[in-house]
Design a protein around this motif. Sequence first.
Motif, mmCIF file in Angstrom:
data_model
loop_
_atom_site.group_PDB
_atom_site.id
_atom_site.type_symbol
_atom_site.label_atom_id
_atom_site.label_comp_id
_atom_site.label_asym_id
_atom_site.label_seq_id
_atom_site.Cartn_x
_atom_site.Cartn_y
_atom_site.Cartn_z
ATOM 1 N N GLU A 1 0.867 -1.200 0.000
ATOM 2 C CA GLU A 1 0.000 0.000 0.000
ATOM 3 C C GLU A 1 0.887 1.229 0.000
ATOM 4 O OE1 GLU A 1 -3.312 0.743 3.054
ATOM 5 O OE2 GLU A 1 -1.518 1.258 4.171
ATOM 6 N N ALA A 2 0.616 2.176 -0.910
ATOM 7 C CA ALA A 2 1.394 3.409 -0.941
ATOM 8 C C ALA A 2 1.049 4.230 0.283
ATOM 9 C CB ALA A 2 1.068 4.182 -2.209
ATOM 10 N N GLY A 3 2.054 4.924 0.806
ATOM 11 C CA GLY A 3 1.826 5.758 1.971
ATOM 12 C C GLY A 3 1.314 7.127 1.570
ATOM 13 N N VAL A 4 1.301 8.015 2.534
ATOM 14 C CA VAL A 4 0.927 9.397 2.279
ATOM 15 C C VAL A 4 2.105 10.084 1.584
ATOM 16 C CG1 VAL A 4 0.275 11.589 3.326
ATOM 17 C CG2 VAL A 4 -0.580 9.435 4.294
ATOM 18 N N THR A 5 1.838 10.716 0.476
ATOM 19 C CA THR A 5 2.913 11.401 -0.235
ATOM 20 C C THR A 5 2.650 12.898 -0.268
ATOM 21 O OG1 THR A 5 1.827 10.979 -2.350
ATOM 22 C CG2 THR A 5 3.500 9.403 -1.656
ATOM 23 N N GLN A 6 3.728 13.639 -0.122
ATOM 24 C CA GLN A 6 3.646 15.090 -0.160
ATOM 25 C C GLN A 6 4.692 15.624 -1.124
ATOM 26 O OE1 GLN A 6 3.384 15.556 4.574
ATOM 27 N NE2 GLN A 6 3.028 17.494 3.510
ATOM 28 N N PHE A 7 4.330 16.685 -1.815
ATOM 29 C CA PHE A 7 5.321 17.378 -2.611
ATOM 30 C C PHE A 7 4.934 18.827 -2.804
ATOM 31 C CE2 PHE A 7 2.637 14.926 -5.462
ATOM 32 C CZ PHE A 7 2.237 15.845 -6.420
ATOM 33 N N PRO A 8 5.947 19.685 -2.963
ATOM 34 C CA PRO A 8 7.355 19.296 -3.007
ATOM 35 C C PRO A 8 7.876 18.933 -1.617
ATOM 36 C CG PRO A 8 7.174 21.669 -2.997
ATOM 37 C CD PRO A 8 5.757 21.138 -3.045
ATOM 38 N N SER A 9 9.066 18.383 -1.571
ATOM 39 C CA SER A 9 9.655 18.088 -0.268
ATOM 40 C C SER A 9 10.244 19.364 0.331
ATOM 41 C CB SER A 9 10.731 17.011 -0.395
ATOM 42 O OG SER A 9 11.715 17.406 -1.331
ATOM 43 N N HIS A 10 10.730 20.231 -0.531
ATOM 44 C CA HIS A 10 11.269 21.516 -0.087
ATOM 45 C C HIS A 10 10.767 22.613 -1.025
ATOM 46 C CE1 HIS A 10 14.266 18.736 1.587
ATOM 47 N NE2 HIS A 10 14.442 19.635 2.518
ATOM 48 N N THR A 18 3.516 33.047 -4.004
ATOM 49 C CA THR A 18 2.507 32.029 -3.717
ATOM 50 C C THR A 18 3.128 30.643 -3.782
ATOM 51 O OG1 THR A 18 0.729 33.389 -4.630
ATOM 52 C CG2 THR A 18 0.329 31.015 -4.537
ATOM 53 N N VAL A 19 2.702 29.790 -2.891
ATOM 54 C CA VAL A 19 3.180 28.398 -2.925
ATOM 55 C C VAL A 19 1.987 27.475 -2.709
ATOM 56 C CG1 VAL A 19 3.704 28.343 -0.439
ATOM 57 C CG2 VAL A 19 4.872 26.775 -1.996
ATOM 58 N N THR A 20 2.010 26.368 -3.420
ATOM 59 C CA THR A 20 0.956 25.362 -3.262
ATOM 60 C C THR A 20 1.591 24.030 -2.884
ATOM 61 O OG1 THR A 20 -0.471 26.446 -4.880
ATOM 62 C CG2 THR A 20 -0.944 24.147 -4.375
ATOM 63 N N LEU A 21 1.153 23.498 -1.774
ATOM 64 C CA LEU A 21 1.626 22.204 -1.299
ATOM 65 C C LEU A 21 0.570 21.158 -1.618
ATOM 66 C CD1 LEU A 21 2.783 23.338 2.273
ATOM 67 C CD2 LEU A 21 3.934 23.656 0.085
ATOM 68 N N ARG A 22 1.038 19.951 -1.907
ATOM 69 C CA ARG A 22 0.086 18.909 -2.259
ATOM 70 C C ARG A 22 0.266 17.694 -1.364
ATOM 71 N NH1 ARG A 22 -2.188 16.389 -7.857
ATOM 72 N NH2 ARG A 22 -2.507 14.255 -7.106
ATOM 73 N N CYS A 23 -0.845 17.040 -1.080
ATOM 74 C CA CYS A 23 -0.825 15.826 -0.264
ATOM 75 C C CYS A 23 -1.715 14.778 -0.909
ATOM 76 C CB CYS A 23 -1.338 16.119 1.141
ATOM 77 S SG CYS A 23 -1.672 14.628 2.119
ATOM 78 N N ASP A 24 -1.153 13.612 -1.110
ATOM 79 C CA ASP A 24 -1.945 12.463 -1.570
ATOM 80 C C ASP A 24 -2.075 11.481 -0.425
ATOM 81 O OD1 ASP A 24 -0.789 13.680 -4.153
ATOM 82 O OD2 ASP A 24 -2.236 12.192 -4.896
ATOM 83 N N ASN A 100 -9.629 6.702 17.276
ATOM 84 C CA ASN A 100 -9.031 5.382 17.487
ATOM 85 C C ASN A 100 -8.593 4.717 16.205
ATOM 86 O OD1 ASN A 100 -9.374 5.588 20.252
ATOM 87 N ND2 ASN A 100 -11.385 4.628 20.210
ATOM 88 N N SER A 101 -8.060 5.497 15.306
ATOM 89 C CA SER A 101 -7.577 4.971 14.033
ATOM 90 C C SER A 101 -6.140 5.440 13.835
ATOM 91 C CB SER A 101 -8.470 5.488 12.906
ATOM 92 O OG SER A 101 -8.119 4.927 11.672
ATOM 93 N N PRO A 102 -5.234 4.541 13.439
ATOM 94 C CA PRO A 102 -3.852 4.965 13.245
ATOM 95 C C PRO A 102 -3.751 6.097 12.229
ATOM 96 C CG PRO A 102 -4.035 2.581 13.131
ATOM 97 C CD PRO A 102 -5.433 3.125 13.140
ATOM 98 N N LEU A 103 -2.824 7.000 12.515
ATOM 99 C CA LEU A 103 -2.557 8.106 11.616
ATOM 100 C C LEU A 103 -1.329 7.784 10.775
ATOM 101 C CD1 LEU A 103 -2.812 11.534 13.452
ATOM 102 C CD2 LEU A 103 -3.964 10.855 11.368
ATOM 103 N N HIS A 104 -1.401 8.099 9.514
ATOM 104 C CA HIS A 104 -0.274 7.887 8.606
ATOM 105 C C HIS A 104 0.181 9.251 8.110
ATOM 106 C CE1 HIS A 104 -1.111 3.499 8.311
ATOM 107 N NE2 HIS A 104 -2.317 3.910 8.603
ATOM 108 N N PHE A 105 1.441 9.543 8.361
ATOM 109 C CA PHE A 105 1.976 10.848 8.008
ATOM 110 C C PHE A 105 2.780 10.789 6.718
ATOM 111 C CE2 PHE A 105 1.278 13.699 11.608
ATOM 112 C CZ PHE A 105 0.864 12.813 12.581
ATOM 113 N N GLY A 106 2.786 11.914 6.029
ATOM 114 C CA GLY A 106 3.691 12.085 4.912
ATOM 115 C C GLY A 106 5.047 12.571 5.402
ATOM 116 N N ASN A 107 5.986 12.734 4.472
ATOM 117 C CA ASN A 107 7.332 13.166 4.840
ATOM 118 C C ASN A 107 7.440 14.669 5.067
ATOM 119 O OD1 ASN A 107 8.538 10.656 4.891
ATOM 120 N ND2 ASN A 107 9.007 10.696 2.712
#
Lengths: 114, 111
Positions: A1-10, A18-24, A100-107
């Motif tokens: 299963e793919a985890g939570v992904t975020q970009f950009p990393s920096h 303006t900056v736009t951050l994305r989270c999948d 009561n549900s595990p949280l999955h974080f992105g980087n």
Amino acid sequence: EAGVTQFPSHSVIEKGQTVTLRCDPISGHDNLYWYRRVMGKEIKFLLHFVKESKQDESGMPNNRFLAERTGGTYSTLKVQPAELEDSGVYFCASSQSRFNSPLHFGNGTRLTVT
Amino acid sequence: KNEVEQSPQNLTAQEGEFITINCSYSVGISALHWLQQHPGGGIVSLFMLSSGKKKHGRLIATINIQEKHSSLHITASHPRDSAVYICAVAPRRGSARQLTFGSGTQLTVLP
């Protein structure tokens, strides 16, 4: 299963830009959260989506921050115009249920505003 | 006073030592999370617990709901355990509150 992904990393931007951050999130996770860690401080909640709806945006600092979650899938967090104090690490997390549900974080996305 | 307090803030240990990180909280919770953040990296969830004790490899987490206190133990510590360990408390079901984080404990394990 793919985890939570975020970009950009920096992202390094100038004040006023303006900056736009994305989270999948993990597929099937209805709950999506945005958090921020400013240097030297604890992680703080920004907002919570349930599917495409904003459940709680009480942590959003001001109206320069806009979050969306199109179709209940990925989410974006836009900062416009960016200020120096917006610098920090922005984390996204997802979970199946709110309690009561595990949280999955992105980087995280490290944002530096100069 | 923060709702979630961690101690110590910084901890340096020699490889092989037994490590304890403490977390105290002042609000009602449904669960407590222990998280790990490596330098420059993302956050990994280590444990979510609402009572008793959980063990995963060399990591053990305990919680005492009555005393509003949790501990994270690392046995036979190793330099790769060096990271920031964060405690976070989840609100009770029905609460409008969100996850509240401690300020983290920076652990450095020396070889």
